[in-house]
Design a protein around this motif. Structure first.
Motif, short mmCIF file in Angstrom:
data_model
loop_
_atom_site.label_atom_id
_atom_site.label_comp_id
_atom_site.label_asym_id
_atom_site.label_seq_id
_atom_site.Cartn_x
_atom_site.Cartn_y
_atom_site.Cartn_z
N THR A 1 0.80 -1.26 0.09
CA THR A 1 -0.01 -0.07 -0.10
C THR A 1 0.98 1.31 -0.14
O THR A 1 0.26 2.47 0.49
CB THR A 1 -0.98 0.15 1.34
OG1 THR A 1 0.00 -0.17 2.54
CG2 THR A 1 -1.83 -1.10 1.27
N HIS B 1 -2.75 6.35 -2.41
CA HIS B 1 -4.18 6.01 -2.86
C HIS B 1 -4.11 4.54 -3.13
O HIS B 1 -5.42 3.98 -3.31
CB HIS B 1 -4.64 6.66 -3.95
CG HIS B 1 -4.56 8.30 -3.95
ND1 HIS B 1 -5.10 8.88 -2.77
CD2 HIS B 1 -3.88 9.27 -4.64
CE1 HIS B 1 -4.81 10.08 -3.03
NE2 HIS B 1 -4.12 10.43 -4.15
N ALA B 2 -2.98 3.86 -3.01
CA ALA B 2 -3.32 2.23 -3.16
C ALA B 2 -4.24 1.67 -2.20
O ALA B 2 -5.25 0.93 -2.65
CB ALA B 2 -1.98 1.57 -3.03
N THR C 1 -6.72 3.00 -0.42
CA THR C 1 -8.25 3.28 -0.76
C THR C 1 -8.71 2.55 -1.96
O THR C 1 -9.75 2.45 -2.29
CB THR C 1 -8.26 4.95 -1.23
OG1 THR C 1 -7.47 5.58 -0.41
CG2 THR C 1 -9.57 5.54 -1.17
N ALA C 2 -7.78 2.44 -3.07
CA ALA C 2 -8.15 1.67 -4.27
C ALA C 2 -8.56 0.25 -3.97
O ALA C 2 -9.56 -0.46 -4.44
CB ALA C 2 -7.26 1.87 -5.43
N ASP D 1 -11.76 -0.28 -2.27
CA ASP D 1 -13.02 -0.29 -3.18
C ASP D 1 -13.16 -1.58 -3.88
O ASP D 1 -14.05 -2.07 -4.18
CB ASP D 1 -12.61 0.83 -4.26
CG ASP D 1 -12.79 2.15 -3.73
OD1 ASP D 1 -13.53 2.43 -2.61
OD2 ASP D 1 -12.39 3.27 -4.36
N ASP D 2 -11.94 -2.09 -4.19
CA ASP D 2 -11.89 -3.44 -4.67
C ASP D 2 -12.48 -4.61 -3.73
O ASP D 2 -13.25 -5.49 -4.29
CB ASP D 2 -10.44 -3.81 -5.32
CG ASP D 2 -9.97 -3.26 -6.49
OD1 ASP D 2 -10.81 -3.02 -7.14
OD2 ASP D 2 -8.70 -3.31 -6.69
#
Ligand code: ADP
Ligand code: ZN
Ligand code: ZN
Length: 724
Positions: free
Chosen positions: A511, A515-516, A518-519, A522-523
């Protein structure tokens, strides 16, 4: 002549005297003063009419920053921090202030000012200005009509409006004053649930205490409805025109949490305060809390220093979390400071937790704190926790067959599972089977961790990195083995076992990119992931509705730690991980792999019975004479020169020995990680039966430490340390 006594950001305990050349500053104001050959912003803590310093040596205040004075509460908090944590007053003040306010060229935030005509200004008429002075005439007219103008109003008039108004301030026609605190703002609350009886009791109890000091422990597992209670209390307090401070652990301050608040309270003026904010935004939020615009502050530990003129309630969520304790500089505990502030301001403070710190638990048990308990999960079943005895059991890449079967079944149901291991990298050690050599960091007393992707060895303490060696550095043997498991290795094994599964590893390595994380979240929510592998980053606060299975891999190490808090921390962490399972409509299951299923910690965990475990620990601590039954402080020191380090600690100990009736001194010892990045580390533990006894001792001792120090040693005091 007025003398201002100013706290300056430097390692000196006293205040510095300055003469006020023009207008006298008020206590709590920030001033720019010459300091040595530079200028610095300082905080005025006292104003006097004379100084001990010879007049010829007194220097003048250069400027008073255009800010309202800090309120008394904030000043008291700064003073308390300085005294209690044995930290220079100016440096403590500096911790409390957002960076832009500490700049000599402080740009005045415009939003907090209002402009009104003075007596003289009201006597002006349009004809006092020539007809071509259009803007001047308009400004006068507008001021007469609107009575007060904000900075924004001035700008609406013209881009030159603020400058013109400022020149009228100079001329004595306009008065510039701080905008008054806003009235109770209207806000909507989208209440969703009928409260359970337990929740009702909690809300009523704390609600009834608004307006007086009352500390509460709110104990309830993840999903038991604590946040719902915070919502109701905020609604209640804000509805009465009060401000609320909600502190959460660093890692819990997710966009989801803020979103949940905004959903619930559209229109509520709520600001965040944490170190991820840009400097300017942090300062703006701080100011809007300070001037009463923001009604709710959600923040990490540093938000405890936010001035809140209408403070009515403090909430500390996950109060046991270690991130509330600052581990460098001013080593404050924001949780403890919350209690200090609540008492001073006479407001309730709610400490929420599934697994309270033993300090808090003890306070609740002994009746010093009210104890509110949520035993049920209103919206989901409680996850069940089962132990897997891994003694003599075949494992595949560290994961037991039973756990693998359940992970498979979970996938079969289309649900997500999480494999939890608090160790990143591929293998925590690289060893030579021929001669027993293992890869250690040359700068730290720590093993290097093997990282797979980039074939590197990394030190998790100092960041040192080297290539994976081809052969043993000692005997040349080429057959090197990775010992133990890290998250990368688990990821690999799971990939072999479940080739079609979508596996996502979440740790500090995966991470790192902005933003890793956060992405990835979402996944996970978008169900583009089947199996998660992760460290404690995943343990806290995140709500993944389709996650129903948690497998904890080998947490046993903590059972043998030399840290007397290790058991408490392990239980807290495992309960937190367990809380990830089954938050939605789906029941959750937690499997804990251990070689010690009979250990009291695991037995209590399997019954999710923190109370009996906590009682047992408290009993042990009472008998052994550990906190919360005694009070501790740690003298930490480090040096590149090991001898100088131990000599310093030795001198510190012998100086203390002569004045130690009230305290027990332990021998100086090397720290658990005795060397990091070339610096040897050691400490000396001091313990006392009473807080005040310890405080008196520390105040005496600290000046001696400064004398005992030789140039090559750095030291600090850690009062109420939570890590040795
Ligand atoms: P915690 O903060 O203790 O983890 P939350 O307050 O987030 O718990 O509540 C967990 C879940 O239960 C949330 O989805 C919340 O909306 C729901 N919930 C909370 N209180 C109630 C209630 N009284 N009735 C029904 N659902 C509730
Ligand atoms: Zn070897
Ligand atoms: Zn290192």
């Amino acid at each position: 002549m007025t003398i201002a006594r100013v706290a300056l950001d430097c390692p000196v305990d006293s205040l510095f005297d300055y003469r006020s050349a023009g207008r006298s500053p008020l206590v709590g104001q920030l001033v720019v003063v010459p300091f040595g050959r530079r200028r610095q912003v300082g905080l005025v803590l006292e104003v006097a009419d004379h100084s001990e310093i010879a007049d010829s040596r007194l220097r003048n205040i250069e400027k008073i920053l255009p800010l309202e004075p800090l309120p008394d509460d904030t000043l008291a908090l700064i003073r308390f921090c300085s005294e209690y944590y044995q930290y220079p007053i100016g440096q403590a003040a500096s911790v409390a202030l957002p960076a832009p306010l500490k700049r000599v060229r402080y740009g005045e935030p415009n939003s907090q000012w209002q402009y009104v005509l003075t007596e003289a200004g009201r006597k002006l008429g349009a004809n006092d200005f020539p007809t071509r002075a259009v803007l001047k005439r308009r400004l006068l007219e507008t001021l007469r009509e609107a009575v007060t103008l904000s900075h924004a109003d001035l700008l609406a008039l013209s881009g030159r409006g603020p400058a013109l108004a400022q020149s009228w301030v100079q001329a004595g026609w306009v008065e510039k004053r701080a905008a008054p605190l806003p009235d109770h703002p209207a806000f909507a609350s989208n209440a969703q649930h009928e409260l359970t009886e337990e929740q009702r009791t909690a809300v009523d109890s704390v609600g009834a205490a608004l307006g007086s000091y009352s500390p509460w422990l709110l104990e309830g597992i993840t999903g038991s409805g604590k946040t719902e209670i915070y919502f109701r209390l905020i609604e209640l307090a804000v509805g009465r025109g009060l401000q609320v401070l909600l502190m959460v652990p660093e890692i819990n301050l997710t966009p989801q949490l803020e979103e949940r608040f905004r959903d619930r309270f559209p229109g509520l003026r709520l600001v965040g305060l944490h170190s991820n904010l840009a400097e300017g935004e942090r300062a703006a939020n701080w100011l809007s809390a300070r001037n009463g615009t923001a009604r709710v502050v959600i923040g990490t530990r540093l938000s405890i220093f936010t001035p809140l003129p209408q403070l009515g309630l403090i909430i500390v969520d996950e109060e046991q979390d270690a991130s509330f304790k600052q581990q460098e500089g001013l080593r404050y505990s924001a949780r403890d400071l919350a209690i200090f502030c609540a008492r001073r301001r006479r407001v309730p403070v709610v400490l929420g937790s599934a697994t309270p710190s033993l300090e808090t638990y003890h306070n609740a048990r002994s009746g010093r704190f009210g104890h509110l308990h949520l035993r049920r999960r209103p919206a989901a079943a409680r996850a069940s926790i089962r132990l897997i005895d891994t003694r003599g059991m075949a494992k595949f890449g560290g994961i037991s067959d039973q756990a693998l079967r359940e992970i498979g079944a979970c996938r079969g149901r289309g649900e997500q599972s999480l494999v939890f291991l608090n160790r990143r990298g591929y293998a925590p050690a690289l060893v030579c089977n021929a001669c027993g050599w293992n890869a250690v960091c040359s700068r730290c007393s720590a093993r290097l961790v093997w990282h797979l992707q980039d074939a590197a060895l990394r030190c998790h303490y100092c960041g040192h990195e080297e290539q994976l060696p081809r052969a043993c550095a000692s005997c040349g043997n080429q057959d090197l083995k990775g010992l133990g498991h890290g998250t990368q290795r688990l990821e690999q094994s799971l990939g072999e076992r479940f080739p079609e599964a979508r596996i996502l590893r979440i740790d500090r390595d995966s991470t790192r990119r902005k933003h890793a994380w956060t992405a990835m979240q979402d996944d996970i929510r978008g169900e583009r992931v089947d199996i998660l592998v992760g460290t404690q980053m995943l343990a806290k606060g995140h709500d993944f509705p389709n996650l129903t299975l948690v497998v904890v891999v080998n947490p046993d190490n903590a059972l043998f730690s030399s840290d007397f808090r290790a058991g408490e921390k392990l239980f807290q962490q495992l309960m937190q991980v367990a809380g990830r399972a089954g938050r939605g409509d789906l029941p959750g299951e937690v499997l804990v792999q251990t070689q010690f299923p009979e250990h009291p910690l695991y037995r209590a965990l399997a019954h999710q019975d923190y109370a009996s475990f906590a009682e047992e620990l408290l009993d042990e601590r009472r008998r052994a004479g550990f906190p919360p039954f005694v009070y501790q402080a740690l003298l930490r020191a480090e040096s590149q020169d090991e001898t100088a380090l131990m000599e310093f600690l030795g001198r510190a100990a012998s100086q203390a020995a002569t004045r130690s009736e009230a305290v027990t001194l332990y021998d100086p010892v090397p720290a658990a990680i005795a060397k990091i990045a070339g610096h040897h580390r050691g400490h000396l533990l001091v313990q006392a039966a009473s807080r005040s006894g310890l405080q008196r001792f520390l105040s005496d001792w600290r000046p001696l430490l400064a004398q005992a120090k030789s140039g090559r040693v750095r030291w600090s005091l850690d009062v109420d340390p939570i890590e040795l």
